[in-house]
Structure formats: structure tokens, C-alpha cells
Design an enzyme around this catalytic site. Sequence first.
Site, PDB file in Angstrom:
ATOM      1  N   GLY A   1      50.088 -38.506 125.911  1.00 24.99           N
ATOM      2  CA  GLY A   1      50.069 -38.701 124.467  1.00 24.99           C
ATOM      3  C   GLY A   1      49.010 -37.858 123.793  1.00 24.99           C
ATOM      4  O   GLY A   1      48.942 -37.817 122.566  1.00 24.99           O
ATOM      5  N   ASP A   2      48.187 -37.191 124.609  1.00 21.58           N
ATOM      6  CA  ASP A   2      47.157 -36.303 124.065  1.00 21.58           C
ATOM      7  C   ASP A   2      47.803 -35.210 123.202  1.00 21.58           C
ATOM      8  O   ASP A   2      48.762 -34.558 123.623  1.00 21.58           O
ATOM      9  CB  ASP A   2      46.399 -35.665 125.228  1.00 21.58           C
ATOM     10  N   ALA A   3      47.270 -35.026 122.006  1.00 22.58           N
ATOM     11  CA  ALA A   3      47.895 -34.097 121.056  1.00 22.58           C
ATOM     12  C   ALA A   3      47.873 -32.661 121.574  1.00 22.58           C
ATOM     13  O   ALA A   3      48.857 -31.927 121.410  1.00 22.58           O
ATOM     14  CB  ALA A   3      47.178 -34.190 119.709  1.00 22.58           C
TER      15      ALA A   3
END
Length: 319
Positions: free
Chosen positions: A267-269
Amino acid sequence: MTIRQQDMLNFKYEEITGCTLVDVPYAFSYNETLLYLTRSTMECLHHVENRHIYKLIEIEHEPILIEISESDASTIWIRLVDSLPRDRTVWESIVHYVQEWFDLHRDLAPFYHIAANDPLLSKLATDYYGMRIIGVPDLFEALCWAVIGQQINLTFAYTLKKRFVEAFGKPMEWNSRTYWLFPKPEDVASILVDDLKKLQFTSKKAEYIIHIAQLMQQGELSKHALLSSSDFKAIESQLITIRGIGPWTANYVLMRCFRDPSAFPIGDAALQTALKLLLNRSQKPSLDEIKQLFFPWKEWEAYAVFYLWRSLTPVDATP
DNA sequence: TTCCAGGACATTT
DNA sequence: AAATGTCATGGA
């Protein structure tokens, strides 16, 4: 000149010159290390000049400014800039710190074995061969940095960190340059939310960081205690119970501080952006697709993420 | 100006 | 459980 061999730690030190030679593993890139350490001009916790790395660390409650230099393919040098003689146990702590910081004990063979025939990782593994995850050994620093970095761009995150360190950390002058020790929990536990809002922290982040400082100062949260957990998953679930620490932050800290190679800040951008570019997509991949993509990299997700992050580094950033 | 950046949490379906 | 809203600030 006296040179002693330390079997366990693989280093030699010379009592007269105050230098230590440290063995590095077969796959270690000093160049990649420099590149990561110089990725922000706002960085205040180390300094790189003429391919030397300078960092202020605290050993046995004493601030020590170290200089790290490349020697040959299999060794790096550590020098103490004040050149004062130090006890052997102090040297062992310094060497241990650097080995921890640069993940020098990690055997990357399994990771490169996976990467060898992987459509997404093979080029990255070749291009950045020898790159290791640069760590954040201090738990309070790792937690603060992760919380600061939540949902803001990295440039601003570095600005906030610099303000935080210069407001509550400990400075040391050397050669007309200021080096900093990261603030300790006791330096932050008693400050007010407004003290951090003045530095442009959001109220939430201010509350999170002060609360974390209080937990650590009271001994309710410590790296040592967490390390006695049964496994990394147990550490993750304990971290997530703390306000302000969600799945991303917990896994980021597992990756940078606890050195869990299977830590996975899904989910890290930036991870999504890296995959989008690598896959030549017009949109970022979904969480489900990222899970699918990461399936071959089981137990090495942290390294896969770090190599994907590296792919976002501008090409002209040569140290 | 708009969009969004190395998210977490509260509220609503 | 899962989707949606809110926080909140600067960078590009």
C-alpha cells in the site's frame, strides 16, 4: 603498531591511528550506499563529502563522530575524527553499529537467486547489485521517521525531520559543520502538541510522536523487549496497537529497524508508483495485484520493495 | 490551481 | 467487513 583480529566481528583495529578496517560481504555496493545517503540535501543525521560518510553516533553515552571510507572491494574503513584512543569494547560497538546500519551480515544469495529469473526484479537486481537496505537502528528514530513520512511527500518529510532534530536533538560541532544526534524519547515526552505544530507537524502526528516518546520513556515500548518476541509477526501486532502506527508504519519499522527481510509495507505510495512505471501502466496497480506480483518474493519482500524504491531515484544523482 | 504524497483513524454503509 | 470521509500541509 598493534593490530588485533576480531574473529567474530571481522574487523581489525590499530590502536595508534584510531582506524578500523571492516570486512564487507561479497555483494556490497559502496556506491549504492552513498547514493541512498545523499538522496536528500535536507538530511541532517549524516553527511557525505568526497565519498566519505560522516555520522555522529552515541556509544556508551558518549557522542562519537565516525568517518566511513571505501578501501577495496571487500573492506571499508572506519576512522574516529577526534582520533582519541578508545577502548576495545567501544570499537566493537562502533563496528557493530555500522554492520547493523548497512545490513552487512545479510546473505543476499537467496534474494539474488529469486531475482535472477524474475521478469520484474532481474534488471533491478543487476543494475543495483550490492545495494543493501540502509537501516535505522534506533527504534525511536525509526518510528518518528515513519510517522513523519505518513501521507506527505518525501521532500517535506525531510524538512520536518530536520526541524524536529534541530529543535530537540543534540548538536556537535566539528570542522565548522554541525552534526546531530536524533532526539531521545525523554527529550520529546514532555513537549506539547503546539511545540510540534510550530514546526508544521499536523496535530495528529504531533500527538502520535509525543505518545510514542512517553511509552518509550516509561519503558513500555523498547526495541530490546520487542526483539524477545516469538517472531516478527508478533512485533508487528504489538506495534499496531499503538496509536498512529498502522500496517504501513509497522512494516516500515520492521524493515528499517528490526531488519525483517519479509517486512512488507504494502500500500506504500512509492511502491505503487514504482510498479506502475516498471509495468508501463497508466494507472497504479491495485493492492490485490501487488500481492500477486510479490508472491515469488516471499520472505524477501522488504528487499524487493527497497529495490523498487531505488528505481525511482533520478538517474543523474551520481554521488 | 489542482492533485497528491513512502497513512491512520473515525464514521458510515 | 468494506467502503467512505476526515485530517492537513507543502511540493510539483
